[in-house]
Scaffold this active site. Structure first.
Site, PDB file in Angstrom:
ATOM      1  N   TYR A   1      31.802  38.772  -9.649  1.00  0.00           N
ATOM      2  CA  TYR A   1      32.205  37.394  -9.953  1.00  0.00           C
ATOM      3  C   TYR A   1      31.247  36.733 -10.941  1.00  0.00           C
ATOM      4  O   TYR A   1      31.355  35.551 -11.210  1.00  0.00           O
ATOM      5  CB  TYR A   1      32.304  36.572  -8.662  1.00  0.00           C
ATOM      6  CG  TYR A   1      33.270  37.163  -7.671  1.00  0.00           C
ATOM      7  CD1 TYR A   1      34.641  36.985  -7.861  1.00  0.00           C
ATOM      8  CD2 TYR A   1      32.834  37.912  -6.590  1.00  0.00           C
ATOM      9  CE1 TYR A   1      35.550  37.549  -6.987  1.00  0.00           C
ATOM     10  CE2 TYR A   1      33.742  38.473  -5.704  1.00  0.00           C
ATOM     11  CZ  TYR A   1      35.094  38.289  -5.903  1.00  0.00           C
ATOM     12  OH  TYR A   1      35.993  38.851  -5.034  1.00  0.00           O
TER      13      TYR A   1
ATOM     14  N   TYR B   1      41.973  33.422  -4.897  1.00  0.00           N
ATOM     15  CA  TYR B   1      41.108  32.659  -3.993  1.00  0.00           C
ATOM     16  C   TYR B   1      39.699  32.534  -4.558  1.00  0.00           C
ATOM     17  O   TYR B   1      38.889  31.750  -4.052  1.00  0.00           O
ATOM     18  CB  TYR B   1      41.086  33.316  -2.604  1.00  0.00           C
ATOM     19  CG  TYR B   1      40.018  34.360  -2.392  1.00  0.00           C
ATOM     20  CD1 TYR B   1      40.194  35.661  -2.847  1.00  0.00           C
ATOM     21  CD2 TYR B   1      38.818  34.035  -1.765  1.00  0.00           C
ATOM     22  CE1 TYR B   1      39.209  36.613  -2.666  1.00  0.00           C
ATOM     23  CE2 TYR B   1      37.819  34.998  -1.578  1.00  0.00           C
ATOM     24  CZ  TYR B   1      38.029  36.278  -2.029  1.00  0.00           C
ATOM     25  OH  TYR B   1      37.048  37.218  -1.858  1.00  0.00           O
ATOM     26  N   ARG B   2      39.395  33.264  -5.633  1.00  0.00           N
ATOM     27  CA  ARG B   2      38.025  33.366  -6.128  1.00  0.00           C
ATOM     28  C   ARG B   2      38.106  34.171  -7.407  1.00  0.00           C
ATOM     29  O   ARG B   2      38.957  35.042  -7.532  1.00  0.00           O
ATOM     30  CB  ARG B   2      37.223  34.141  -5.084  1.00  0.00           C
ATOM     31  CG  ARG B   2      35.742  34.315  -5.302  1.00  0.00           C
ATOM     32  CD  ARG B   2      35.197  35.146  -4.148  1.00  0.00           C
ATOM     33  NE  ARG B   2      33.759  35.302  -4.164  1.00  0.00           N
ATOM     34  CZ  ARG B   2      33.089  36.096  -3.325  1.00  0.00           C
ATOM     35  NH1 ARG B   2      33.748  36.791  -2.406  1.00  0.00           N
ATOM     36  NH2 ARG B   2      31.783  36.191  -3.370  1.00  0.00           N
TER      37      ARG B   2
END
Lengths: 520, 520
Positions: free
Chosen positions: A93, A466-467
């Site tokens: 991420y 969601y992310r």
């Protein structure tokens, strides 16, 4: 490449130097970093392009909440934007890297106090620098029979992971929902304690889900509205027993009955674990690299997939979950679950049991590990990975369609399909991992193209992630378009009101302060 | 009397008339109320003094979210503060009445659409005017096997109750945590959908606890930051079976082992219900009034208490809870629970069982009711009640000390002790009900004195209330004093930023907009 990468903090070098000097005077020279080597250590190790596009200008590492306050106040005075990391291990991420170049990393790694662990009431109070290994070591050293919910990459922060909506696989898998009671440094440098902690010495700060008045904690998850300097986290009392159930399934389309059958059991809370279903690629990528199997272009052909499944003795899909209860309750549940599956398949579960007193190694306790990071080497070279993770209704047909769409897209862009699904009580997260060689510029272009196509495909079906990775935070934010992006406008309104200088983590989850928004 | 009662909305009569006319032009004359009779209907039926101290100036009743938007925009234009109610049945906490006199009630009772109920994924989507009876009738009429979590007073709104942190007794008892996905009209009239609903037509709006970015829903509970115009609410799938366990205990100090033994079972999720423990007064007050037993001053003497217990066959404390699982799982849990209790008491549980197919009346399903409101007549005259509800750690010794302190205080002020405890996984809500004759001014003075003493006693021990009556909202807010009332200052900062005209529910939970704050 990514729109977000093009922004740069508008901090003049002299201004930055003055800020870092002022911070050094408060927290000590040795905790202020601005050498090229130091700065490079905060780059995204799995960057989807030139990591310098997300390079910070420096880093500061406070030890206490009071030092965080000081730094935030100085950042306001010198108009230097910060990017908060707990331990910076948000791999896949962006790791420690900021969305925007030129910010200063607010690195909380040194804040690693384990303030309290209460075995009876099953919670801990920790600082954001406490890692999964740290907390686990503490529990073991003190003989505390509380179980954690760990990850494949356990290098990270327990709190940081929860704040990012990270997930495990135990009944406590929704980590953000197990946060209870936070201390925060706000963008203006004030310290606020949430919930019952807003009262001096209130012993229910980390015990009660609600305080008096509006609830604030979830506002500080996936957020740039404040810096969490400590939090309570609920832990699972060691269960009386566990029972593990494993089943393989042969065909891609089996995911339909898998999701529907497991789904009913999840909604009814017969299975309380965040159940996972994974394809064969997990086993292949843990143990080997792509070139061991195939060196042609594009996705691996079916006969290679067949060889992989043969070698590891795994299904196209592989179900595994545990029950965490009294041994006789686990048995009763297992019988009930087997009956449900008999109605839809001839496949049978492999079952193993553990009860208190048996060797701990067999308990199925979620332990910290890093083994699954091995998978990033799949594509060859210096590996990297990025996950695409939309949330769907807990429905087999919809999950199959999403999987199939993704597989086709991945093939189109020349990637092998790696899928895993997390079943919640009413929703399912359909995760597809893309592995890449981070030195292969052409492959990285394909990753970007694929990822943007996946975001668009999902949004067209009404699904959102969601992310996401720092490169795609704006794209995903824009996919939430209801009422002229009402939620984004709401986030921006609060950002401007609470953080008028745009100090905290500009661009996180697509939320930009006014001064950088105009560039978009 | 109460500080909060002294404030009055600064709306000139002409301004009010213009506002109401403008609203009438948009939503129809018949949905705008300003006659004395209409206005009186919004007074607190259990007011702790002259109900006119909390009298609104009028009321408006929209049918749709678009009408709510219009009203909020007009309220901003005419600077008329509103007080939002869902159905106005928040009895014991102020009913439909506002903290501040002279506001206009924003009455959402007409917004009673049941937008969706999904039996398989076990949730509903409803508007705030939908009452417990409405939803229950809908489920029954459509043969939907989902169970609700109802209250002793089920006249109210399902959403409104959840927003106030209302509680039931089933595994879904923490109603606020079962809210999933909201539509809101913000103070500026904008419409925002939370979580996954921020994407157009996202089918996981009411299924996923998290969206992308910061989570907002809990901010709108016990709150004056927005008007909830619809929400998703998770419901419990009908369990395969239930098993009810009842035990009485003889002595006040038995609460120690009751709480500790039940507490461990709650933390370990062997009991998943919000378990209640109540004293004998529940049975007396449901079936009789005080003067049937005793007409002396002060609290009832022990021999009267003994007579009450004899007559109803109840203990000093009375435990009752249910297990909601497969029949054999319920049996295994019951055995485990019995063993735990055998270690601390010779008392035994009475057990009754139900399984799917047995007569529904015996299932233990939580049904809407109003029966327990009968209790308010205990003190004689036109009855009223107010509850004092601090949250404590789930610990028997602490619960006993809080109970004993409260009982002494109630005796000191001349009230009979009525106690009930709600056991959560890690905390306990220790509720004491004060019954009064609302036409007895001297008694009402004593209620105020007692209540303020209880707030102070609790705060001295570090405990805060989870919810309170409109007369005490400021007192309780002030008891959360950490860091110079940091949480209150945070709330006020947000209030001023989001609602600069102070339109939405001024004073709710002690959060005042700037224009009324100075008066405090």
């Amino acid at each position: 490449m990514a729109a977000s990468s093009s922004r740069r903090a508008d901090v003049a070098p002299r201004q930055l130097t003055r800020f870092l000097k002022a911070v050094a005077a408060e927290i000590g020279d040795e905790w202020v970093f601005d050498s090229a080597t130091d700065v490079a250590s905060y780059q995204d190790v799995f960057a989807l392009g030139d990591p310098r596009l997300h390079s910070p200008a420096g880093a500061v590492a406070p030890l206490t909440a009071a030092q965080v306050q000081t730094i935030v106040r100085l950042a306001n005075r010198f108009k230097v934007p910060l990017w908060t990391i707990s331990r910076g291990k948000n791999f896949g991420y962006g790791g420690a890297a900021p969305v925007m170049r030129g910010v200063v990393i607010l690195d909380l790694t040194r804040m690693k106090r384990i303030i309290d662990v209460d075995e009876k009431l099953a919670y801990c109070v920790i600082e954001p620098g406490v890692g999964f290994y740290d907390l686990h070591a503490y529990l073991r050293a003190n003989g505390i029979r509380l179980w954690m919910s760990c990850l494949g990459n356990s290098l990270g922060s327990v709190i940081g992971n929860a704040l990012e909506h990270g997930t495990g696989i135990t009944p406590y898998a929704d980590h953000a929902m197990n946060l209870c009671g936070m201390e925060l440094v706000m963008p203006d440098g004030d310290i606020v304690r949430t919930g019952m902690g807003a009262m001096d010495d209130n012993p229910t700060w980390h015990l009660s889900r609600h305080g008096y008045g509006p609830g604030w904690e979830q506002m500080f998850t996936q957020s740039n509205f404040g810096v969490v300097t400590r939090a309570g986290m609920w832990l699972m009392p060691e269960p009386e027993g566990t029972l593990s159930m494993t089943m393989n399934a042969d065909k891609p389309e089996d995911i339909r009955w898998i999701v529907d059958t497991l789904g009913e059991l999840r909604t009814k809370r017969i299975i309380t674990q965040a159940t996972t279903v994974r394809n064969y690629m997990r086993w292949a990528a843990l143990d080997s690299v792509r070139s061991d199997w195939y060196d042609g272009p594009g996705a691996m052909p079916d006969e290679v997939i067949e060889r992989i499944r043969q070698k590891y003795g795994v299904g196209w899909w592989n179900i595994n979950f545990r029950l965490y209860e009294l041994p006789e309750v686990n048995d009763a549940h297992a019988r009930f679950i087997e009956e449900k599956f008999k109605a839809v398949t001839d496949n049978r579960f492999e079952i193993s049991r553990w009860r208190q007193g048996d060797p701990p190694a067999l308990s199925g306790e979620s332990l910290p590990g890093v083994g699954s990071m091995q998978m990033v080497n799949w594509a060859g070279g210096r590996g990297g990975h990025v996950g695409f993770s939309p949330v769907l209704p807990l429905n087999g047909e919809l999950a199959f369609a999403q999987f199939d769409r993704t597989r086709v897209r991945m093939k189109e862009f020349g990637f092998d399909y790696y899928g895993s699904m997390y079943l919640w009580e009413r929703a399912i997260t359909v995760i597809s991992q893309i592995f890449f060689d981070r030195d292969d510029a052409q492959m990285l272009e394909r990753v970007h193209g694929l990822f943007r196509a996946l975001i668009a495909d999902a949004a067209q079906n009404g699904y959102g992630e969601y992310r996401t990775h720092i490169d795609f935070m704006d794209d995903v934010a824009r996919s939430f378009a209801f009422n002229n992006h009402a939620l984004l406008r709401w986030n921006e309104k609060l950002k401007d009101a609470l953080d008028p200088n745009g100090i905290l983590s500009p661009g996180k989850q697509g939320i930009w302060p006014a001064r950088y928004r105009e560039e978009a």
